[in-house]
Design a protein around this motif. Sequence first.
Motif, PDB file in Angstrom:
ATOM      1  N   GLY A   1       0.791  -1.218   0.000  1.00 59.39           N
ATOM      2  CA  GLY A   1       0.000   0.000   0.000  1.00 59.39           C
ATOM      3  C   GLY A   1       0.824   1.269   0.000  1.00 59.39           C
ATOM      4  O   GLY A   1       0.271   2.369   0.079  1.00 59.39           O
TER       5      GLY A   1
ATOM      6  N   ARG B   1      -1.729   4.034   0.988  1.00 61.12           N
ATOM      7  CA  ARG B   1      -3.117   3.823   0.613  1.00 61.12           C
ATOM      8  C   ARG B   1      -3.496   2.422   1.068  1.00 61.12           C
ATOM      9  O   ARG B   1      -2.900   1.445   0.638  1.00 61.12           O
ATOM     10  N   ASP B   2      -4.436   2.368   1.962  1.00 56.00           N
ATOM     11  CA  ASP B   2      -4.934   1.083   2.477  1.00 56.00           C
ATOM     12  C   ASP B   2      -3.846   0.248   3.151  1.00 56.00           C
ATOM     13  O   ASP B   2      -3.904  -0.983   3.125  1.00 56.00           O
TER      14      ASP B   2
END
Length: 177
Positions: free
Chosen positions: A27, A127-128
Amino acid sequence: MPRLFTGLELPTDLAAALTGARGGLHGARWIDPENYHITLRFIGDVDHGLARDVYGLLAEIHRDPLEVTIEGLDAFGGKRPRAIVARVVPDRALLELQAAHERQIRKAGAAPEGRKFSPHITLARLRDASPLDVADYLAVRGAFPRFTFTARRFVLYSSRDSVGGGPYVVEAAYPLG
């Protein structure tokens, strides 16, 4: 409209050392080493008149060169980590330089910065990424060795409108000292 910010460039040996922290985290979108910097003041998307005023007013900042110290890796975002960063020691000279930037940029007509200054070098945007994975990553790589360099100038950067990460262009450089 240009997107502007001010900052300190990193010496190439520090940027090279920081690249060793890349990888191993699902991520993460890793920033290219040539775009590593320490942001002093994000200005944002501005019209050309404000950009011209900022350019001129930054030239009125007169400070001595300063020692900048990197002291390890960390994450921003708490329970929802959003970035992996190298921490920068917020010593008096650095805080005074940043405050001078804030004053001059506000004098040009920009809105005040709403966030507290927390000096750092962004290495990756997340991200995530799970908090557990980030904690594991920092447990393995977070003990980045202390590194000190002398900043002899600050710069006015521009960037393309994006989610961050560059490419950044040096629009103007202002000597310290």
